[in-house]
Design an enzyme around this catalytic site. Structure first.
Site, PDB file in Angstrom:
ATOM      1  CG  HIS A   1       2.640  -3.692  -1.663  1.00  0.00           C
ATOM      2  ND1 HIS A   1       1.578  -3.034  -1.085  1.00  0.00           N
ATOM      3  CD2 HIS A   1       3.185  -4.458  -0.681  1.00  0.00           C
ATOM      4  CE1 HIS A   1       1.484  -3.378   0.183  1.00  0.00           C
ATOM      5  NE2 HIS A   1       2.454  -4.237   0.452  1.00  0.00           N
TER       6      HIS A   1
ATOM      7  CG  ASN B   1      -1.313  -5.634  -4.158  1.00  0.00           C
ATOM      8  OD1 ASN B   1      -0.440  -5.557  -5.016  1.00  0.00           O
ATOM      9  ND2 ASN B   1      -2.400  -6.357  -4.327  1.00  0.00           N
TER      10      ASN B   1
ATOM     11  NE  ARG C   1     -20.104   9.137  -7.169  1.00  0.00           N
ATOM     12  CZ  ARG C   1     -20.779   8.259  -7.918  1.00  0.00           C
ATOM     13  NH1 ARG C   1     -20.918   8.464  -9.213  1.00  0.00           N
ATOM     14  NH2 ARG C   1     -21.322   7.183  -7.368  1.00  0.00           N
TER      15      ARG C   1
ATOM     16  CG  HIS D   1       0.746  -9.283  -4.799  1.00  0.00           C
ATOM     17  ND1 HIS D   1       1.444 -10.466  -4.754  1.00  0.00           N
ATOM     18  CD2 HIS D   1       0.661  -8.849  -3.511  1.00  0.00           C
ATOM     19  CE1 HIS D   1       1.770 -10.741  -3.501  1.00  0.00           C
ATOM     20  NE2 HIS D   1       1.313  -9.771  -2.726  1.00  0.00           N
TER      21      HIS D   1
ATOM     22  CG  ASP E   1       5.442  -8.109  -0.656  1.00  0.00           C
ATOM     23  OD1 ASP E   1       6.093  -7.841   0.368  1.00  0.00           O
ATOM     24  OD2 ASP E   1       4.205  -8.231  -0.658  1.00  0.00           O
TER      25      ASP E   1
END
Length: 375
Positions: free
Chosen positions: A204, A207, A215, A239, A262
């Site tokens: 995922h 997440n 940077r 999500h 999920d």
């Protein structure tokens, strides 16, 4: 002689859309050809979900084979004809019990395999994973689990910054098990090293990972668009912002992105109290979060998504239908080594098919040449 059956409609293949039919003989697809589209309903390959914790009030995370069978049946009714049983971080004893319990279901074709999402994860990015079970990767544990499963263990998620992670990734790859990167606080460089060691899936994406910084790009930019890496995307609007979903799908391309659910046991159920990995979960408005003492929003705890809903959302945010279907079936099948068997409407593949109406709602599901009831 096996009777050939033709199913007419708008057939979505990895290469385009054909107004015609899919011919089935027994449990195999024997032809995809142009012709009479019939009522014009969409014909898609059965969905392939490589990250799923349960549904319909039943869980994969407990190691209970009856619960696992019922969870698979729930998602099958919603078009998922191939599913990995994903477990969350747990004691080693439960991992062993789950492999023993689920290996027969894999052998019977109920499950495509077992996915261990943990316990070899980052404490800093554990999300809804139970922190008391997190630990460094153990090749000793993995050796026993893989041997016990006899091919049932198909994927393991690892945070590459943990001690022993790279050796574990290399060992998994040698055994033919997919190594995934996830729930990680790794740097860009550490993540690229894990990819070099053989990691091929991003659990995922976004997440359970540090946010992108110009940077300090971190794991997200190390994984996104990387050749041979498939990034999982949870298309539930919770999500991932729809703009993020659209961007990631475009950046990875349909061959590098996999829609996943999920999903947890609360999928398809009413709002209320649930449990995941020994932790209390509260579902409100279809959104699952860890329950907190003060009632404040806890960490997102999986989803209440089906693959059909994920496909609809991907199309709604602008992913072309052919690409969305590749992301929901073809690419995830290839990611777990099943691309020659399932994931596309093509001759020789198993006859797994989902028929959708004009609104992309599931009308019928065919698995291995047999129609199933839908709900």
């Amino acid at each position: 002689m096996t009777t050939e059956v033709r199913i007419n409609g708008r057939v979505v293949t990895p290469d385009g859309i054909i107004d015609g039919h899919v011919a089935i003989a027994g449990d195999r697809i024997v032809e995809v050809a142009a012709g009479d589209p019939g009522d014009g309903h969409w014909l898609l390959p059965g969905f392939v979900d490589i990250h799923n914790h349960g549904g319909g009030g039943h869980s994969f995370a407990t190691g209970d084979p009856d619960s696992a069978r019922r969870a698979a049946e729930f998602h099958l009714r919603h078009g998922t004809t191939t599913v990995l049983a994903s477990l969350v971080s747990s004691p080693y004893e439960l991992m062993r019990e789950a492999v023993t319990a689920y290996a027969p279901l894999v052998a019977d074709g109920v499950l495509a395999g077992i996915h261990f999402e943990g316990p070899y994860l980052s404490a800093a990015r554990c999300g809804a994973q139970n922190p008391q079970y997190l630990r460094d990767p153990s090749i000793e544990e993995l050796t026993e689990l893989v041997a016990l499963g006899g091919g049932a263990v198909r994927m393991v998620t690892i945070a590459p910054e943990r001690a022993g992670a790279l050796a574990a990734i290399e060992w998994l790859v040698e055994q033919g098990v997919v190594a995934a990167v996830g729930h990680t606080d790794a740097t860009y460089e550490q993540t690229r090293t894990a990819i070099a060691a053989g990691a091929r899936v991003a659990t995922h994406l976004f997440n359970g990972m540090p946010p992108v910084h110009h940077r300090e790009p971190g794991p997200v930019l190390a994984l996104l668009g990387m050749p041979r890496v498939v990034v999982e995307l949870i298309a539930d609007g919770v999500h991932l912002h729809d703009g993020t979903l659209r961007f990631a799908a475009a950046a990875a391309g349909p061959g590098g992105a996999a829609l996943i659910t999920d999903a947890i046991d609360a999928t398809g159920m009413a709002d209320g109290a649930y449990e995941l990995g020994g932790q209390a979960v509260t579902v409100t408005g279809g959104v699952a979060r860890l329950t907190t003492d003060d009632g404040s929003p806890g960490a997102i705890a999986g989803s209440t998504l089906t693959m059909a809903a994920a496909l609809r959302r991907a199309v709604r945010v602008g992913v072309p239908m052919v690409d969305a279907v590749r992301m929901a079936a073809t690419t995830p099948a290839a990611a777990i080594g099943l691309g020659a068997q399932v994931g596309a409407l093509a001759p020789g593949r198993r006859a797994d098919l989902v028929e959708l109406d004009a609104d992309l709602a599931v009308r019928r599901v065919l698995r291995a040449g047999t129609w199933l009831a839908t709900s």
